[in-house]
Design a protein around this motif. Structure first.
Motif, PDB file in Angstrom:
ATOM      1  N   ARG A 177       1.283  -1.500   0.202  1.00 10.61           N
ATOM      2  CA  ARG A 177       0.501   0.008  -0.406  1.00 10.61           C
ATOM      3  C   ARG A 177       1.424   1.556  -0.218  1.00 10.61           C
ATOM      4  O   ARG A 177       2.127   0.995   0.933  1.00 10.61           O
ATOM      5  CB  ARG A 177      -0.830  -0.416   1.107  1.00 10.61           C
ATOM      6  N   ASP A 178       0.373   2.365  -1.007  1.00 18.78           N
ATOM      7  CA  ASP A 178       1.386   3.345  -0.847  1.00 18.78           C
ATOM      8  C   ASP A 178       0.929   4.274   0.047  1.00 18.78           C
ATOM      9  O   ASP A 178       0.283   5.754  -0.210  1.00 18.78           O
ATOM     10  CB  ASP A 178       0.675   3.874  -2.219  1.00 18.78           C
ATOM     11  N   ILE A 179       1.774   4.642   0.824  1.00 16.84           N
ATOM     12  CA  ILE A 179       1.224   5.311   2.444  1.00 16.84           C
ATOM     13  C   ILE A 179       2.669   5.467   3.077  1.00 16.84           C
ATOM     14  O   ILE A 179       3.361   4.822   3.383  1.00 16.84           O
ATOM     15  CB  ILE A 179       0.241   4.429   3.211  1.00 16.84           C
ATOM     16  N   PRO A 180       1.894   7.097   2.816  1.00 16.31           N
ATOM     17  CA  PRO A 180       3.817   7.459   3.051  1.00 16.31           C
ATOM     18  C   PRO A 180       3.697   7.270   5.483  1.00 16.31           C
ATOM     19  O   PRO A 180       2.438   7.199   5.822  1.00 16.31           O
ATOM     20  CB  PRO A 180       3.815   8.798   3.051  1.00 16.31           C
ATOM     21  N   GLY A 181       5.409   6.988   5.571  1.00 16.85           N
ATOM     22  CA  GLY A 181       5.350   7.474   6.798  1.00 16.85           C
ATOM     23  C   GLY A 181       6.022   7.777   7.289  1.00 16.85           C
ATOM     24  O   GLY A 181       7.396   8.538   6.830  1.00 16.85           O
ATOM     25  N   VAL A 182       6.450   8.297   9.108  1.00 19.92           N
ATOM     26  CA  VAL A 182       7.817   9.719   9.359  1.00 19.92           C
ATOM     27  C   VAL A 182       7.838   8.770  11.000  1.00 19.92           C
ATOM     28  O   VAL A 182       6.707   8.391  11.545  1.00 19.92           O
ATOM     29  CB  VAL A 182       8.058  10.707   8.955  1.00 19.92           C
ATOM     30  N   GLY A 183       9.412   8.718  11.155  1.00 19.85           N
ATOM     31  CA  GLY A 183       9.346   8.112  12.631  1.00 19.85           C
ATOM     32  C   GLY A 183      10.480   8.422  13.019  1.00 19.85           C
ATOM     33  O   GLY A 183      11.623   9.155  12.309  1.00 19.85           O
TER      34      GLY A 183
END
Ligand code: ATP
Ligand code: MG
Length: 419
Positions: free
Chosen positions: A296-302
């Motif tokens: 799934r083309d979902i962005p993330g950051v952490g």
């Protein structure tokens, strides 16, 4: 033969465990303010998750994982980090179908087979956050600010922020070609690891700590000169956001995360006081990771923050930690001990922290014990006190004494503690 804890692990003993509780509590408070909610994933996962989620050519997957077969023959790995498990859980629980972005935090032990040294252990603890579902660069700024707020809240001020952008799947491949060409020409001067990395993971050459490599890296093409317009624009937005919040930073074009699914912002918050293990927390964007793990083309950051490193920095600093008790009951003789035990229980039931002696020690030794347990108050119960129903409460710090009716002990102690 005695058995010791495995190499690279630590027992967290009192009073240090109070420090840990304090840090975890502060982290939770900050997350509440920022509306990040806790997620708890398993301590172990399928090995494949980490191979895909961290990447085969990373130090972690190449040599640091605790991997074993369980009794059912499955390959299991003790989690070396928190991002891949959070992403796995996000996909498995179909959280993408809910209101995005999801903002998580976690805190707990991680496991990496590394050479133990100050600030580097085989079981260590991370507090981390992950935001899934938004590629707004302001979210990158938000998590950096959240981490900094946490450090400040626990009393740290001596740290600095380094940032970079590692581009995206459009602009990084042509950059990597440039980088490969550059390094290939100077191949002979690079260390063995780097020679290998030119092919497997050229970005990571930039990360090499060997001095002779550093010389060469200095003049390598910079990713920030090779970003596409969108990435350039996003990086500007990150920097503007940091400026708006008055967060100082250094741009470090060699700061990278080695893998394709890490995109755009990369950052590290460091302290000069940590020696060679100088990163307190580190993180960045992984807009390709959810696709890698879950199609799934979902962005993330952490980011993830090393709690042991934070603890090292806090050594010797005065923290707002209460590790003592409110009251210690000293008893003389058997019937007073029995009565004292009853009062002890009453005090605890009304929310007061209380303790007593369990060795039939002398009054003097019990007073010493109260001191050792860092008790605010003591009360001495003997036959005389039980008969009169009255006793004397003593403030251990000021020496002040108060007469108290035993049937009102809990109320009286509560009042005194409130003042
Ligand atoms: P390093 O370059 O120090 O090995 P890393 O890139 O492996 O760091 P991350 O995976 O980004 O580290 O982890 C985030 C943070 O977790 C680090 O900044 C550090 O504070 C902490 N950390 C990582 N590995 C360890 C370890 N073995 N022992 C203690 N803390 C660690
Ligand atoms: Mg490491």
């Amino acid at each position: 033969m005695t058995i010791n804890a495995p190499r690279g692990t630590n027992d967290i003993l009192p009073p240090d465990s109070f420090k840990w509780q304090y840090l975890e509590e502060k982290a939770k408070e900050i997350c509440r303010k920022y509306n990040y909610k806790e997620i708890r994933t398993p301590i172990f996962e399928s090995t494949d998750l980490f191979i895909r989620g961290i990447g085969e050519s990373t130090d972690i997957v190449e040599k640091e994982m605790y991997t074993f077969k369980d009794k059912g023959g499955r390959s299991i790995t003790l989690r070396p980090e928190g991002t891949a498990p959070v992403v796995r859980s996000f996909i498995e629980n179909k959280l993408y179908g809910k209101a995005l972005p999801f903002k998580f935090f976690y805190s707990g032990p991680m496991f990496r087979y590394e050479r133990p040294q100050a600030g580097r252990y085989r079981q260590f603890h991370q507090f981390g956050v992950e935001v899934l579902g938004s590629d707004n660069p302001l979210v990158d700024v938000e998590i950096i600010k959240l981490g900094i707020d946490f450090l400040k809240e626990v009393g740290l001020s001596d740290f600095f922020v380094e940032i970079n952008s590692v581009g995206c799947k459009e602009c990084r491949p042509p950059y990597l070609e440039k980088l490969k060409n550059y390094f290939s020409e100077v191949n002979q001067e690079l260390c063995g690891d780097c020679k290998r990395r030119i092919e497997t993971n050229p970005l990571r050459v930039l990360d090499c700590k060997v001095e002779s490599c550093q010389e060469i890296i200095k003049d390598a093409p910079k990713i920030t000169d090779n970003l596409c317009d969108k990435c350039k624009d996003d990086f500007e937005k990150v920097k503007n956001g940091l400026n708006t919040l008055k967060i100082e930073y250094r741009e470090v074009p060699t700061l990278v995360r080695g893998l394709d699914y890490y995109t755009n912002t990369a950052f590290e918050i460091k302290s000069d006081e940590l020696g060679s293990q100088d990163a307190i927390f580190a993180g960045g964007r992984y807009n390709g990771l959810i696709e890698e793990i879950g199609d799934r083309d979902i962005p993330g950051v952490g980011f993830a923050l090393g709690l042991e490193r934070l603890e090292i920095l806090l050594e010797g600093k005065e923290l707002d930690i209460e590790s003592g008790i409110d009251i210690y009951i000293v008893t003389i003789g058997e019937s007073a001990e029995r009565e004292g035990f009853k009062y002890l229980n009453q005090l605890r039931e009304s929310g007061i922290s209380a303790d007593k002696d369990y060795f039939g020690r002398s009054v003097k030794s019990q007073m010493k014990d109260a001191d050792r347990k860092n008790s605010n108050y003591t009360i001495i119960l003997g036959n005389e006190e039980l008969e009169s129903g009255q006793a004397t409460l003593r403030n251990m710090k000021s020496g002040e004494e108060f007469s108290v009716v035993l049937s009102e002990l809990s109320e009286k102690v509560s009042d005194l503690l409130d003042n």
